[in-house]
Design an enzyme around this catalytic site. Structure first.
Site, short mmCIF file in Angstrom:
data_model
loop_
_atom_site.label_atom_id
_atom_site.label_comp_id
_atom_site.label_asym_id
_atom_site.label_seq_id
_atom_site.Cartn_x
_atom_site.Cartn_y
_atom_site.Cartn_z
N HIS A 1 -5.03 3.69 -2.17
CA HIS A 1 -5.12 4.93 -1.72
C HIS A 1 -6.49 5.18 -1.10
CE1 HIS A 1 -3.24 9.34 -1.76
NE2 HIS A 1 -3.64 9.15 -0.66
N GLU B 1 1.51 6.70 -8.56
CA GLU B 1 0.20 6.18 -8.43
C GLU B 1 -0.76 6.93 -9.40
OE1 GLU B 1 -0.38 6.70 -4.22
OE2 GLU B 1 -2.04 8.15 -4.57
N ARG C 1 2.38 9.02 1.63
CA ARG C 1 2.47 9.35 0.05
C ARG C 1 3.18 8.54 -0.40
NH1 ARG C 1 -1.59 11.72 0.41
NH2 ARG C 1 -2.29 13.79 0.21
C1 DGY Z 1 -5.13 12.90 2.08
O1 DGY Z 1 -5.94 13.57 2.80
O2 DGY Z 1 -4.11 13.48 1.96
C2 DGY Z 1 -5.48 11.61 1.74
O3 DGY Z 1 -4.25 11.07 1.07
C3 DGY Z 1 -6.37 11.77 0.59
O4 DGY Z 1 -5.67 12.09 -0.48
#
Ligand code: DGY
Length: 331
Positions: free
Chosen positions: A287, A269, A240
């Site tokens: 992402h 982001e 993240r």
């Molecule tokens: C998740 O599954 O957490 C991915 O980052 C997609 O948001």
């Protein structure tokens, strides 16, 4: 009988919407607009459930405005967009989509690590610009992945899937740091050694971040941590934004304090620190670690399973497969 009303806050596969319509009155977002907090709140009027993604923040204020809301189903394994404590306090069930994306996300972590170590994006961009005029012994010279030391920060399902690839496919020495240590049998199967965070930073040739984001992991990698890493090391973030202090990373990359970074997630982001775009030694992706057709379908279907069962419909009524706060079900 009136079907319960739900909101699907972002565009998903039409098949998933069709399946939800068998059980619910569905308001959806086929144009995939990213709604403001106010717009999300407006759309949630009268809805008992919502299918969300990491972009929709579900907090106490929103919950207080919608006491009818019973379930929020994230189409993501990460759920830092939910205030789970506030949901639990109000009896709102939260669900996510673990497991179905583990291997796909681990594949991507490996792809990003290899692209970063072997300078694939940087060399491809140069080739497209017409800069390839001759072979040279040191042209886009990078670092090996096979046989190197793979460091993993966060050793949940995805971390373990990356460790397996590294240890068994690429003959890497795997070291990891996590809030809790794995049991001995799992460590042995993964050929992974538990180390302190400091040792992880000092020893890793390729450091992959796979830990969840929370207040305690905010800027887990900042100036001090980057300073401990090898000048030849690559940093990979598929977890993240916010886990890495992007401004500190920009400085470390520009000064070649570490060799390179591969980033799939960013602070704030989809806006990024503009300095990242100017650096040659960073691979940037938007992402997409879980973005394969099969996995995104599985994530959408699991989010739908959670909504259907969690809101008391279908053969699994009352037993949503992947609750985050199952105590709400018991209460
Ligand atoms: C998740 O599954 O957490 C991915 O980052 C997609 O948001």
């Amino acid at each position: 009988m009136m079907k319960p009303a739900i909101l699907v806050a972002r565009a998903v596969f039409p098949e998933t919407i069709a399946r939800l319509r068998e059980h619910f009155e569905v308001s959806d977002n086929p144009d995939d607009e990213v709604w403001s907090k106010q717009e999300l709140s407006r759309r949630l009027q009268g809805k008992v459930g919502a299918l969300t993604t990491g972009s929709e923040r579900i907090d106490a204020e929103l919950l207080d405005a919608h006491p009818q809301l019973k379930l929020v189903a994230n189409m993501a394994v990460g759920y830092n967009n939910f205030d789970v404590e506030a949901c639990t306090a109000r009896g709102v069930l939260c669900t996510n989509t673990p497991d179905v994306l583990t291997e796909t996300t681990a594949d991507f972590g490996f792809a990003l690590m290899m692209a970063t170590a072997r300078r694939i994006a940087e060399s491809e961009h140069a080739l497209r610009r017409g800069e390839w005029t001759k072979w040279s012994y040191d042209m886009f010279i990078g670092s090996d992945v096979h046989g190197a030391t793979l460091g993993i920060l966060g050793m949940g399902r995805i971390g373990q899937a990356i460790a397996r690839r590294g240890a068994h496919g690429f003959g890497m020495q795997v070291i990891y740091h996590n809030r809790s240590r794995l049991d001995q049998a799992t460590e042995a199967a993964l050929n992974a050694r538990y180390v302190s965070k400091e040792e992880l930073l000092r020893e890793a040739d390729h450091l992959v971040l796979v830990l969840p984001y929370s207040a305690s992991s905010h800027h887990a990698i900042g100036e001090a941590e980057l300073a401990l890493m090898k000048p030849s090391a690559c940093l990979i973030n598929i977890a993240r934004g916010g886990i890495v202090d992007d401004a500190a990373l920009v400085r470390a990359l520009a000064a070649r304090q570490i060799a390179a970074a591969g980033l799939d997630v960013f602070e704030n982001e989809p806006a990024l620190n503009p300095a990242l775009l100017e650096l040659p030694n960073v691979v940037l992706t938007p992402h997409i670690a879980s973005a394969t057709v099969a996995t995104r379908r599985a994530m959408a279907e699991l989010a739908a399973d959670n909504l259907i069962a969690g809101l008391g419909c279908g053969p699994q009524a009352g037993r949503p497969p992947t609750p985050i706060n199952p105590q709400v079900l018991a209460g």
